[in-house]
Design an enzyme around this catalytic site. Structure first.
Site, PDB file in Angstrom:
ATOM      1  N   ASP A  39       0.846  -1.204   0.007  1.00  0.00           N
ATOM      2  CA  ASP A  39       0.010  -0.081  -0.139  1.00  0.00           C
ATOM      3  C   ASP A  39       0.829   1.270   0.067  1.00  0.00           C
ATOM      4  O   ASP A  39       2.018   1.107   0.594  1.00  0.00           O
ATOM      5  CB  ASP A  39      -0.957  -0.033   1.236  1.00  0.00           C
ATOM      6  CG  ASP A  39      -1.823  -0.917   1.035  1.00  0.00           C
ATOM      7  OD1 ASP A  39      -2.494  -1.241   0.195  1.00  0.00           O
ATOM      8  OD2 ASP A  39      -2.421  -1.328   2.312  1.00  0.00           O
ATOM      9  N   TYR A  67       6.957  -8.713   8.605  1.00  0.00           N
ATOM     10  CA  TYR A  67       6.563  -7.357   9.058  1.00  0.00           C
ATOM     11  C   TYR A  67       7.074  -6.493  10.150  1.00  0.00           C
ATOM     12  O   TYR A  67       6.932  -7.175  11.248  1.00  0.00           O
ATOM     13  CB  TYR A  67       5.029  -6.971   8.540  1.00  0.00           C
ATOM     14  CG  TYR A  67       4.542  -7.475   7.431  1.00  0.00           C
ATOM     15  CD1 TYR A  67       4.591  -6.735   6.196  1.00  0.00           C
ATOM     16  CD2 TYR A  67       4.103  -8.805   7.175  1.00  0.00           C
ATOM     17  CE1 TYR A  67       4.167  -7.050   4.792  1.00  0.00           C
ATOM     18  CE2 TYR A  67       3.331  -9.103   5.913  1.00  0.00           C
ATOM     19  CZ  TYR A  67       3.589  -8.283   4.989  1.00  0.00           C
ATOM     20  OH  TYR A  67       2.842  -8.861   3.680  1.00  0.00           O
ATOM     21  N   ASP A  81      -6.365   1.428   8.144  1.00  0.00           N
ATOM     22  CA  ASP A  81      -5.041   1.594   8.180  1.00  0.00           C
ATOM     23  C   ASP A  81      -4.850   3.475   8.322  1.00  0.00           C
ATOM     24  O   ASP A  81      -6.433   3.920   8.500  1.00  0.00           O
ATOM     25  CB  ASP A  81      -4.212   1.511   6.840  1.00  0.00           C
ATOM     26  CG  ASP A  81      -4.808   2.154   5.649  1.00  0.00           C
ATOM     27  OD1 ASP A  81      -5.594   3.188   5.711  1.00  0.00           O
ATOM     28  OD2 ASP A  81      -5.199   1.266   4.556  1.00  0.00           O
ATOM     29  N   ARG A 173      -3.409  -5.182   8.419  1.00  0.00           N
ATOM     30  CA  ARG A 173      -4.652  -4.535   8.809  1.00  0.00           C
ATOM     31  C   ARG A 173      -5.330  -5.077   9.741  1.00  0.00           C
ATOM     32  O   ARG A 173      -5.979  -4.386  10.659  1.00  0.00           O
ATOM     33  CB  ARG A 173      -5.324  -3.648   7.717  1.00  0.00           C
ATOM     34  CG  ARG A 173      -4.570  -2.744   6.956  1.00  0.00           C
ATOM     35  CD  ARG A 173      -5.253  -1.979   5.700  1.00  0.00           C
ATOM     36  NE  ARG A 173      -5.020  -3.001   4.553  1.00  0.00           N
ATOM     37  CZ  ARG A 173      -6.044  -2.764   3.800  1.00  0.00           C
ATOM     38  NH1 ARG A 173      -6.939  -1.887   3.728  1.00  0.00           N
ATOM     39  NH2 ARG A 173      -5.847  -3.685   2.853  1.00  0.00           N
TER      40      ARG A 173
END
Length: 319
Positions: A39, A67, A81, A173
């Site tokens: 993203d 991550y 987000d 998310r």
């Protein structure tokens, strides 16, 4: 360029397609594709396949994702987000590391996860984010995911930073809000950095500053690679020079497809195979049905599959 892969450390603000477009422009290579979207608000590992390597994306083993995720506790957004609108606020209860670590343990292993409304998952041929933008509710089936590890990096105020190791298809998310709910509040993903995607890691990635240095010997990468409308364009180096400058960062197929069997060819075998000739015999250690890379030095000559009656070429690659 030979079939190869380039890992870019994507900065905040660029889409994955923006990065692809930049690399196409500076190298002159028409076929460039990313192996997994990040993203615009996210940063980190964005693997790109260059030239004929785009045909190898389907054979990569990128199941492991790592991550660095920051969760803003106390606020839930409609997108999950920082780009979304706050839809709910819940006080954050008193927390300490032991409580947080205990809560995150409950997410380890195989489980089902429902993709977020704002995602590229298709339902009846239409992306979920399109339904969301139109205000339409649709049933979103849950999907199997795998969480290998969640470790706390830091916890300050209402911000929880964790390192996540998970399987492909996991939505950080969704996990961020689920973790927040397990802690007695709500939350959203406020920052995300991808540290690893299968064989591709942050240590092998090129920064946009480094790319700008190669392209124009300047460090102000936005002016070099993404000039504002109407701004004077910076003179770029010849594309052959740019390609040569990128060699420090490119990774060859044999380096990233290590889960496949490999066969080193001599120059005669490579020339014959490239010109349409039959592949050489392979070791009996290669199992029937297995894919293998046929290499000449570090160049990929062909991708082949072992069959009961011999070896079948799946794809051939030029020099």
């Amino acid at each position: 360029m030979k079939p190869c892969f380039l890992v870019v450390n994507k900065p905040v603000g660029l889409t994955s397609h923006d990065v692809v477009a930049i690399v196409r422009a500076v190298t002159g290579v028409k076929k460039v594709g990313h192996t997994g979207t990040l993203d615009p608000f996210a940063t980190g590992v964005l693997p790109l396949a260059i030239g004929p390597a785009t045909r190898l994306i389907q054979y990569l083993d990128e199941d492991l994702k790592v991550y660095d995720a920051t969760i803003q506790l106390g606020q839930e957004t409609d997108t999950g987000d920082p780009t979304g609108e706050v839809v709910e606020e819940v006080p954050v209860p008193p927390l300490d590391l032991s409580l947080i670590e205990e809560a995150t343990k409950g997410f380890l292993g195989d489980q089902m996860q429902t993709p977020p409304r704002y995602s590229a998952v298709k339902i009846k041929g239409k992306r979920l984010y399109r339904y969301a933008r139109e205000g339409k509710e649709v049933d979103i089936p849950a999907r199997p995911i795998r969480i290998d590890d969640i470790s706390v990096i830091s916890f300050e105020g209402t911000q929880l930073r964790v390192r996540i190791e998970c399987g492909r298809g996991t939505y950080a998310r969704v996990l961020a809000n689920d973790i927040a709910k397990a802690l007695g509040t709500v939350g959203h993903l406020s920052a995300l950095e991808r540290l690893q995607s299968g064989p591709f890691g942050l240590a092998q990635s090129i920064e946009m500053v480094d790319l700008a240095k190669i392209v124009a010997d300047r460090t102000d990468w936005l002016a070099v690679l993404r000039p504002a409308r109407g701004a004077e364009r910076v003179q770029w180096a010849p594309r052959e020079q740019v390609r040569a400058g990128l060699q420090k960062w490119v990774r060859m197929p044999g380096q990233v497809l290590g889960h496949l069997a490999t066969l080193q060819l001599d120059s005669t075998q490579a020339s014959l195979l490239r010109s349409g000739g039959p592949p050489p015999p392979v070791s009996q250690k290669v199992q029937v049905g297995d894919l293998m890379l046929m290499l000449h030095e570090d160049s990929l000559v062909a991708l082949a599959r072992r069959q009961v009656d011999g070896v079948k070429v799946v794809r051939r690659f030029g020099k």
